[in-house]
Design a protein around this motif. Structure first.
Motif, mmCIF file in Angstrom:
data_model
loop_
_atom_site.group_PDB
_atom_site.id
_atom_site.type_symbol
_atom_site.label_atom_id
_atom_site.label_comp_id
_atom_site.label_asym_id
_atom_site.label_seq_id
_atom_site.Cartn_x
_atom_site.Cartn_y
_atom_site.Cartn_z
ATOM 1 N N MET A 8 78.879 62.336 71.391
ATOM 2 C CA MET A 8 78.562 61.085 72.052
ATOM 3 C C MET A 8 78.088 61.371 73.472
ATOM 4 S SD MET A 8 81.901 58.830 70.796
ATOM 5 C CE MET A 8 81.139 57.226 71.109
ATOM 6 N N HIS A 9 77.559 60.332 74.124
ATOM 7 C CA HIS A 9 77.223 60.479 75.536
ATOM 8 C C HIS A 9 77.401 59.145 76.246
ATOM 9 C CE1 HIS A 9 73.298 58.412 76.194
ATOM 10 N NE2 HIS A 9 73.181 58.553 74.881
ATOM 11 N N ALA A 10 77.590 59.232 77.551
ATOM 12 C CA ALA A 10 77.658 58.065 78.422
ATOM 13 C C ALA A 10 76.633 58.292 79.524
ATOM 14 C CB ALA A 10 79.059 57.897 79.005
ATOM 15 N N GLY A 12 74.044 60.058 79.370
ATOM 16 C CA GLY A 12 73.670 61.464 79.378
ATOM 17 C C GLY A 12 74.817 62.424 79.618
ATOM 18 N N ASP A 13 75.981 61.925 80.029
ATOM 19 C CA ASP A 13 77.178 62.756 80.193
ATOM 20 C C ASP A 13 77.756 62.964 78.798
ATOM 21 O OD1 ASP A 13 79.358 64.124 81.182
ATOM 22 O OD2 ASP A 13 80.431 62.314 81.809
ATOM 23 N N ASP A 14 77.457 64.113 78.171
ATOM 24 C CA ASP A 14 77.762 64.271 76.750
ATOM 25 C C ASP A 14 79.150 64.862 76.520
ATOM 26 O OD1 ASP A 14 76.897 66.790 77.728
ATOM 27 O OD2 ASP A 14 76.288 67.423 75.721
ATOM 28 N N PHE A 15 79.750 64.443 75.420
ATOM 29 C CA PHE A 15 81.100 64.880 75.071
ATOM 30 C C PHE A 15 81.259 64.860 73.566
ATOM 31 C CE2 PHE A 15 80.964 60.407 76.171
ATOM 32 C CZ PHE A 15 81.560 59.787 75.083
ATOM 33 N N VAL A 16 82.291 65.534 73.107
ATOM 34 C CA VAL A 16 82.616 65.614 71.681
ATOM 35 C C VAL A 16 83.988 65.009 71.461
ATOM 36 C CG1 VAL A 16 83.333 67.251 69.882
ATOM 37 C CG2 VAL A 16 81.129 67.536 71.023
ATOM 38 N N ILE A 17 84.111 64.214 70.404
ATOM 39 C CA ILE A 17 85.389 63.635 70.001
ATOM 40 C C ILE A 17 85.838 64.291 68.702
ATOM 41 C CG2 ILE A 17 86.605 61.534 69.317
ATOM 42 C CD1 ILE A 17 85.718 61.351 72.168
ATOM 43 N N VAL A 18 87.041 64.822 68.683
ATOM 44 C CA VAL A 18 87.663 65.354 67.471
ATOM 45 C C VAL A 18 88.828 64.439 67.125
ATOM 46 C CG1 VAL A 18 88.938 67.276 66.447
ATOM 47 C CG2 VAL A 18 86.981 67.729 67.940
ATOM 48 N N ASP A 19 88.760 63.774 65.987
ATOM 49 C CA ASP A 19 89.801 62.834 65.574
ATOM 50 C C ASP A 19 90.862 63.591 64.789
ATOM 51 O OD1 ASP A 19 91.370 60.760 64.752
ATOM 52 O OD2 ASP A 19 89.759 59.595 63.827
ATOM 53 N N SER A 20 92.027 63.795 65.421
ATOM 54 C CA SER A 20 93.106 64.559 64.793
ATOM 55 C C SER A 20 94.322 63.700 64.500
ATOM 56 C CB SER A 20 93.499 65.744 65.685
ATOM 57 O OG SER A 20 92.444 66.656 65.813
ATOM 58 N N ARG A 21 94.124 62.403 64.363
ATOM 59 C CA ARG A 21 95.241 61.553 63.958
ATOM 60 C C ARG A 21 95.675 61.931 62.540
ATOM 61 N NH1 ARG A 21 92.610 55.849 64.636
ATOM 62 N NH2 ARG A 21 90.809 57.137 64.043
ATOM 63 N N ASN A 22 96.970 61.817 62.288
ATOM 64 C CA ASN A 22 97.561 62.148 60.984
ATOM 65 C C ASN A 22 97.447 63.637 60.652
ATOM 66 O OD1 ASN A 22 98.110 59.328 60.435
ATOM 67 N ND2 ASN A 22 95.935 59.108 59.934
ATOM 68 N N SER A 23 97.266 64.466 61.664
ATOM 69 C CA SER A 23 97.214 65.906 61.427
ATOM 70 C C SER A 23 97.577 66.625 62.717
ATOM 71 C CB SER A 23 95.822 66.339 60.960
ATOM 72 O OG SER A 23 94.864 66.112 61.969
ATOM 73 N N ALA A 24 97.831 67.913 62.606
ATOM 74 C CA ALA A 24 98.112 68.708 63.797
ATOM 75 C C ALA A 24 96.842 68.861 64.624
ATOM 76 C CB ALA A 24 98.644 70.077 63.389
ATOM 77 N N VAL A 42 78.282 73.409 69.626
ATOM 78 C CA VAL A 42 77.771 72.044 69.659
ATOM 79 C C VAL A 42 77.205 71.729 71.036
ATOM 80 C CG1 VAL A 42 78.357 69.613 69.320
ATOM 81 C CG2 VAL A 42 79.511 71.363 67.952
ATOM 82 N N GLY A 43 77.942 72.116 72.080
ATOM 83 C CA GLY A 43 77.561 71.819 73.452
ATOM 84 C C GLY A 43 78.099 70.483 73.915
ATOM 85 N N PHE A 44 78.725 70.494 75.077
ATOM 86 C CA PHE A 44 79.249 69.265 75.667
ATOM 87 C C PHE A 44 79.673 69.549 77.097
ATOM 88 C CE2 PHE A 44 82.800 71.231 73.241
ATOM 89 C CZ PHE A 44 83.661 71.534 74.284
ATOM 90 N N ASN A 45 79.878 68.477 77.859
ATOM 91 C CA ASN A 45 80.531 68.610 79.158
ATOM 92 C C ASN A 45 82.044 68.603 78.997
ATOM 93 O OD1 ASN A 45 78.192 68.808 80.719
ATOM 94 N ND2 ASN A 45 77.994 66.590 80.894
ATOM 95 N N GLN A 46 82.554 67.719 78.126
ATOM 96 C CA GLN A 46 83.983 67.657 77.831
ATOM 97 C C GLN A 46 84.203 67.401 76.345
ATOM 98 O OE1 GLN A 46 83.103 65.978 80.942
ATOM 99 N NE2 GLN A 46 83.874 67.810 81.962
ATOM 100 N N GLY A 74 86.569 60.042 82.290
ATOM 101 C CA GLY A 74 86.211 58.646 82.093
ATOM 102 C C GLY A 74 85.205 58.440 80.979
ATOM 103 N N SER A 75 84.235 59.342 80.837
ATOM 104 C CA SER A 75 83.214 59.179 79.806
ATOM 105 C C SER A 75 83.806 59.344 78.410
ATOM 106 C CB SER A 75 82.078 60.182 80.030
ATOM 107 O OG SER A 75 81.402 59.927 81.239
#
Length: 278
Positions: A8-10, A12-24, A42-46, A74-75
């Motif tokens: 995702m990006h905000a 142009g401030d790009d970031f990656v989300i890893v959804d780890s709910r229900n798992s370690a 993948v590449g990201f700022n955060q 914040g992004s």
């Protein structure tokens, strides 16, 4: 097993989300470093990992592209909030971070508003290496310092185009006054409701934008009496709104957008011993 993610990006401030709910939580500093490589990953700022939480809709943990951790982004917070609100068909959620409990809302225009918590001005909260007046630091240019869960150093300049950020930024970031390093802001005031901001990001270089840096820059300007309580912060990648009444929490308001979703290959997720061991 392969690891799924959302890029995702905000502005142009790009970031990656890893959804780890229900798992370690699968994210380690080593994995964040490999995923953050813009040539081999993948590449990201955060990166933000979304985890289960007992007292909020989810808990977030953050990593920089070099594998270091941070308490506030914040992004990526806006991105995780957008994802979770779309999933639940809700317009308001609460997210737990090391910064505290952050409430997030979707505005009528579709932007995401995050209560980023109260700014910190104590020298030991930022932190600085010694007790100093954080409103005007004893550095050339007299910058201000604050913390939004990560350290910020803000310079107010007459002409932003005249600043060599790539040279000045890393020098200030690593100044011994900042034992944990610092984000560095260069701000040109357009008027009391509008600033132009360029950033040298701690451990990251020059990003197109940053939510927490936008907050830190606006807060320092409001604290000095240079700005009104609602400020349009124009970064290289776009504009966000920062609101602070001078006493309570800071609100960050801006758009986020999903770029794509994908899966990390087993080779990147579990590298051989010839690479990083994780």
């Amino acid at each position: 097993m392969p690891l799924s993610f959302h890029k995702m990006h905000a502005n142009g401030d790009d970031f990656v989300i890893v959804d780890s709910r229900n798992s370690a939580n699968p994210v380690t500093s080593s994995l964040a470093r490999r995923m953050g490589d813009r040539n081999r990953g993948v590449g990201f700022n955060q990166l933000a990992a979304v985890l289960d939480c007992d007292d909020a809709d989810a808990r977030l943990m953050f990593w920089n592209a070099d594998g270091s951790t941070l308490d506030a982004c914040g992004s990526a917070t806006r991105g995780a909030a957008d994802m979770l609100m779309r999933e639940s068909n809700m317009t308001s959620i609460a997210l737990r971070t090391n910064r505290g409990l952050l409430t997030c809302e979707r505005t009528s225009a579709g932007a995401i508003s995050v209560n980023m918590g109260e700014p910190l001005f104590g020298w030991s909260d930022i932190p600085l290496a010694q007790e100093l007046d954080t409103a005007v630091l004893p550095l050339a240019g007299g910058p201000a310092a604050c913390s939004m869960g990560n350290p910020h150093c803000t310079y107010f300049v007459d002409d932003l185009s005249a600043i060599d950020i790539a040279t000045l930024g890393p020098t200030i970031e690593t100044n011994p006054l900042f034992p944990l390093r610092t984000n560095v802001h260069f701000v040109q005031i357009i008027n009391r409701q509008h600033i132009r901001l360029r950033i040298w990001e701690r451990w990251g270089g020059i990003p197109l934008g940053s939510g927490s840096c936008s907050c830190g820059a606006a807060v320092s300007g409001i604290r000095r009496g240079l700005l009104d309580h609602s400020v349009e912060v124009e970064c290289d990648g776009g504009t966000v709104t920062v609101q602070w009444d001078g006493v309570g929490p800071v609100f960050l308001i801006g758009p986020v957008e999903t770029i794509f979703s994908g899966t990390i290959t087993d080779q990147l997720y579990r590298p051989t011993r010839r690479g990083e061991s994780g």
